[in-house]
Design a protein around this motif. Structure first.
Motif, PDB file in Angstrom:
ATOM      1  N   LEU A  35     -22.433   8.210 -25.533  1.00 62.12           N
ATOM      2  CA  LEU A  35     -21.486   8.067 -26.648  1.00 62.12           C
ATOM      3  C   LEU A  35     -20.171   7.564 -26.051  1.00 62.12           C
ATOM      4  O   LEU A  35     -19.533   8.249 -25.257  1.00 62.12           O
ATOM      5  CB  LEU A  35     -21.287   9.401 -27.356  1.00 62.12           C
ATOM      6  N   LEU A  36     -19.788   6.364 -26.457  1.00 60.46           N
ATOM      7  CA  LEU A  36     -18.720   5.668 -25.732  1.00 60.46           C
ATOM      8  C   LEU A  36     -17.380   6.392 -25.783  1.00 60.46           C
ATOM      9  O   LEU A  36     -16.674   6.476 -24.787  1.00 60.46           O
ATOM     10  CB  LEU A  36     -18.605   4.237 -26.246  1.00 60.46           C
ATOM     11  N   SER A  37     -17.029   6.906 -26.953  1.00 55.52           N
ATOM     12  CA  SER A  37     -15.745   7.608 -27.045  1.00 55.52           C
ATOM     13  C   SER A  37     -15.769   8.908 -26.248  1.00 55.52           C
ATOM     14  O   SER A  37     -14.757   9.325 -25.693  1.00 55.52           O
ATOM     15  CB  SER A  37     -15.412   7.931 -28.503  1.00 55.52           C
ATOM     16  N   TRP A  38     -16.925   9.514 -26.216  1.00 55.11           N
ATOM     17  CA  TRP A  38     -17.063  10.741 -25.427  1.00 55.11           C
ATOM     18  C   TRP A  38     -16.835  10.409 -23.951  1.00 55.11           C
ATOM     19  O   TRP A  38     -16.110  11.107 -23.237  1.00 55.11           O
ATOM     20  CB  TRP A  38     -18.455  11.338 -25.641  1.00 55.11           C
TER      21      TRP A  38
ATOM     22  N   MET B 192     -15.198   7.885 -22.746  1.00 53.98           N
ATOM     23  CA  MET B 192     -13.799   7.523 -22.492  1.00 53.98           C
ATOM     24  C   MET B 192     -12.912   8.739 -22.418  1.00 53.98           C
ATOM     25  O   MET B 192     -11.925   8.760 -21.698  1.00 53.98           O
ATOM     26  CB  MET B 192     -13.294   6.587 -23.580  1.00 53.98           C
ATOM     27  N   GLY B 193     -13.259   9.758 -23.197  1.00 53.93           N
ATOM     28  CA  GLY B 193     -12.441  10.956 -23.204  1.00 53.93           C
ATOM     29  C   GLY B 193     -12.668  11.842 -21.998  1.00 53.93           C
ATOM     30  O   GLY B 193     -11.815  12.640 -21.647  1.00 53.93           O
ATOM     31  N   ARG B 194     -13.826  11.724 -21.358  1.00 53.52           N
ATOM     32  CA  ARG B 194     -14.192  12.683 -20.318  1.00 53.52           C
ATOM     33  C   ARG B 194     -14.365  12.096 -18.915  1.00 53.52           C
ATOM     34  O   ARG B 194     -14.138  12.784 -17.922  1.00 53.52           O
ATOM     35  CB  ARG B 194     -15.509  13.387 -20.686  1.00 53.52           C
ATOM     36  N   ALA B 195     -14.833  10.852 -18.828  1.00 54.91           N
ATOM     37  CA  ALA B 195     -15.066  10.281 -17.494  1.00 54.91           C
ATOM     38  C   ALA B 195     -13.747  10.156 -16.747  1.00 54.91           C
ATOM     39  O   ALA B 195     -12.704   9.918 -17.348  1.00 54.91           O
ATOM     40  CB  ALA B 195     -15.733   8.916 -17.625  1.00 54.91           C
ATOM     41  N   GLN B 196     -13.820  10.328 -15.446  1.00 52.35           N
ATOM     42  CA  GLN B 196     -12.617  10.243 -14.618  1.00 52.35           C
ATOM     43  C   GLN B 196     -12.575   8.907 -13.892  1.00 52.35           C
ATOM     44  O   GLN B 196     -13.618   8.294 -13.644  1.00 52.35           O
ATOM     45  CB  GLN B 196     -12.609  11.386 -13.582  1.00 52.35           C
ATOM     46  N   SER B 197     -11.372   8.522 -13.551  1.00 52.55           N
ATOM     47  CA  SER B 197     -11.184   7.300 -12.783  1.00 52.55           C
ATOM     48  C   SER B 197     -12.005   7.359 -11.484  1.00 52.55           C
ATOM     49  O   SER B 197     -11.987   8.371 -10.790  1.00 52.55           O
ATOM     50  CB  SER B 197      -9.690   7.152 -12.462  1.00 52.55           C
TER      51      SER B 197
ATOM     52  N   VAL C 279     -15.295  -0.102 -22.144  1.00 53.99           N
ATOM     53  CA  VAL C 279     -15.165   1.324 -21.840  1.00 53.99           C
ATOM     54  C   VAL C 279     -15.020   1.537 -20.327  1.00 53.99           C
ATOM     55  O   VAL C 279     -14.176   2.310 -19.871  1.00 53.99           O
ATOM     56  CB  VAL C 279     -16.365   2.116 -22.400  1.00 53.99           C
TER      57      VAL C 279
ATOM     58  N   ALA D  47     -11.686   3.232 -18.931  1.00 55.22           N
ATOM     59  CA  ALA D  47     -11.829   4.545 -18.298  1.00 55.22           C
ATOM     60  C   ALA D  47     -11.680   4.429 -16.781  1.00 55.22           C
ATOM     61  O   ALA D  47     -11.584   5.420 -16.084  1.00 55.22           O
ATOM     62  CB  ALA D  47     -13.173   5.166 -18.650  1.00 55.22           C
ATOM     63  N   ASP D  48     -11.677   3.195 -16.295  1.00 50.23           N
ATOM     64  CA  ASP D  48     -11.464   2.904 -14.875  1.00 50.23           C
ATOM     65  C   ASP D  48     -12.543   3.520 -13.984  1.00 50.23           C
ATOM     66  O   ASP D  48     -12.254   4.039 -12.910  1.00 50.23           O
ATOM     67  CB  ASP D  48     -10.062   3.386 -14.449  1.00 50.23           C
TER      68      ASP D  48
ATOM     69  N   LYS E 200      -3.718  -3.094 -20.849  1.00 57.34           N
ATOM     70  CA  LYS E 200      -3.906  -2.508 -19.523  1.00 57.34           C
ATOM     71  C   LYS E 200      -3.412  -3.468 -18.442  1.00 57.34           C
ATOM     72  O   LYS E 200      -2.710  -3.079 -17.512  1.00 57.34           O
ATOM     73  CB  LYS E 200      -5.393  -2.196 -19.321  1.00 57.34           C
TER      74      LYS E 200
ATOM     75  N   ARG F 271      -4.047   4.465 -18.021  1.00 58.53           N
ATOM     76  CA  ARG F 271      -5.326   4.974 -18.526  1.00 58.53           C
ATOM     77  C   ARG F 271      -5.148   5.622 -19.903  1.00 58.53           C
ATOM     78  O   ARG F 271      -5.898   5.349 -20.836  1.00 58.53           O
ATOM     79  CB  ARG F 271      -5.864   5.998 -17.523  1.00 58.53           C
TER      80      ARG F 271
ATOM     81  N   ILE G  32      -6.756   3.849 -23.260  1.00 64.00           N
ATOM     82  CA  ILE G  32      -7.829   4.561 -23.954  1.00 64.00           C
ATOM     83  C   ILE G  32      -7.407   4.875 -25.399  1.00 64.00           C
ATOM     84  O   ILE G  32      -8.161   4.638 -26.345  1.00 64.00           O
ATOM     85  CB  ILE G  32      -8.222   5.857 -23.211  1.00 64.00           C
TER      86      ILE G  32
ATOM     87  N   GLU H  39      -9.345   3.324 -28.754  1.00 59.30           N
ATOM     88  CA  GLU H  39      -9.885   4.134 -29.851  1.00 59.30           C
ATOM     89  C   GLU H  39      -9.302   3.675 -31.184  1.00 59.30           C
ATOM     90  O   GLU H  39     -10.023   3.579 -32.186  1.00 59.30           O
ATOM     91  CB  GLU H  39      -9.584   5.621 -29.626  1.00 59.30           C
TER      92      GLU H  39
ATOM     93  N   GLY I 148     -23.177   3.293 -30.003  1.00 65.88           N
ATOM     94  CA  GLY I 148     -22.559   4.300 -29.134  1.00 65.88           C
ATOM     95  C   GLY I 148     -21.207   4.765 -29.637  1.00 65.88           C
ATOM     96  O   GLY I 148     -20.523   5.539 -28.978  1.00 65.88           O
TER      97      GLY I 148
ATOM     98  N   ASN J   6      -9.412  11.757 -29.322  1.00 69.27           N
ATOM     99  CA  ASN J   6      -9.058  11.144 -28.038  1.00 69.27           C
ATOM    100  C   ASN J   6      -7.648  10.557 -28.077  1.00 69.27           C
ATOM    101  O   ASN J   6      -6.905  10.629 -27.094  1.00 69.27           O
ATOM    102  CB  ASN J   6     -10.047  10.024 -27.673  1.00 69.27           C
TER     103      ASN J   6
ATOM    104  N   TYR K 215      -4.808  11.845 -25.450  1.00 71.96           N
ATOM    105  CA  TYR K 215      -4.241  10.998 -24.399  1.00 71.96           C
ATOM    106  C   TYR K 215      -2.797  10.576 -24.650  1.00 71.96           C
ATOM    107  O   TYR K 215      -2.249   9.792 -23.886  1.00 71.96           O
ATOM    108  CB  TYR K 215      -5.124   9.762 -24.187  1.00 71.96           C
TER     109      TYR K 215
END
Lengths: 109, 141
Positions: free
Chosen positions: A32-35, A37-42, A58, A62-63, B28, B42, B46, B50, B106, B115, B119
């Protein structure tokens, strides 16, 4: 560990590899792309089965250090072209997300 | 109130789902050229992505302004879409009105607005059903 070293160690098939020297830092699994983006770390290795064009944006935002498509998922040529243009490392492998993550952990943790 | 040092403007195309994210990626790039801290970049990109995706999914596109001040970055999103009937519900993680074809890409996980709030340091939503939605997000520098 660098992206190209990981790819070599896990025998990942390279789709694009414009920035193979990027250092990896951890792993995130999600579709889930927004998920993501919200959780993955650089710096994370992002493991997913999602293969549409939006994964490139994404990954950029999300880097993450690279995208690894699990279970043999591939992308259309248009996605490959955009990933190349945006400098996003993209791989595919027949392994499941769990197998990939377990191997990354064994190599880096 | 000081003048923005840098102002960026984008039209978000509501027809083209495949190009969604272009404005955020451009922001960015611009912030990186300005030497802004990477964690700030970031957050801003982000939150903006969104918002951009929301405008494509729900509102048929819109406009985005990014204003960079000495002490903060403001992202303003304006659309003339259907508006948000219940902002409190829309702010809950997992709550979404996105159709199935969007979910299959997705998106539609109900994480967009949460989000954006997560952020940014401040987010104001002004939405009128049938008229559109205006959002101002601020990230402090």
């Amino acid at each position: 560990m660098k992206v190209n070293e990981l790819a070599s160690a896990l025998r990942l098939q390279s789709i694009t590899e414009p920035d193979g020297e990027r250092e990896i830092d951890g792993c995130y699994i999600g579709d889930l792309l927004s998920w993501v983006m919200g959780r993955a770390q650089s710096g994370n290795v992002w493991v997913t089965i999602m293969s549409n064009i939006n994964i490139v944006a994404v990954a950029t935002l999300a880097d993450v250090s690279c995208i690894v498509l699990a279970e043999g998922v591939t992308v259309e040529d248009s996605v490959k072209a955009v990933a190349e243009a945006k400098g996003v490392n993209l791989f595919t492998t027949p392994m499941t997300a769990y197998e990939i993550a377990a191997k990354i952990a064994a190599l880096t943790v | 109130m000081s003048e923005a040092a840098v102002a960026l403007h984008f039209n978000v195309d509501g027809e083209d789902f495949t190009s969604a994210g272009q404005a955020s990626v451009q922001v960015k790039k611009s912030l990186r050229q300005l030497g802004i801290d990477s964690e700030i970049i970031r957050k801003v990109s982000i939150a903006m992505y969104e918002g951009e995706i929301n405008m494509v999914i729900h509102a048929g596109g819109g406009e985005a302004h990014v204003l960079i001040y000495e002490d903060r970055i403001e992202i303003k999103l304006d659309d003339h879409g259907p508006g948000i009937a219940n902002i409190e519900m829309a702010m809950q993680e997992g709550w979404s009105t996105a159709p199935d074809n969007i979910r299959s890409l997705g998106f539609g996980a109900g994480m967009g607005l949460p989000n954006m709030k997560r952020y940014t340091d401040d987010m104001k939503i002004d939405s009128v059903v049938g008229e559109g939605t205006h959002i101002v997000m601020t990230v402090n520098l």
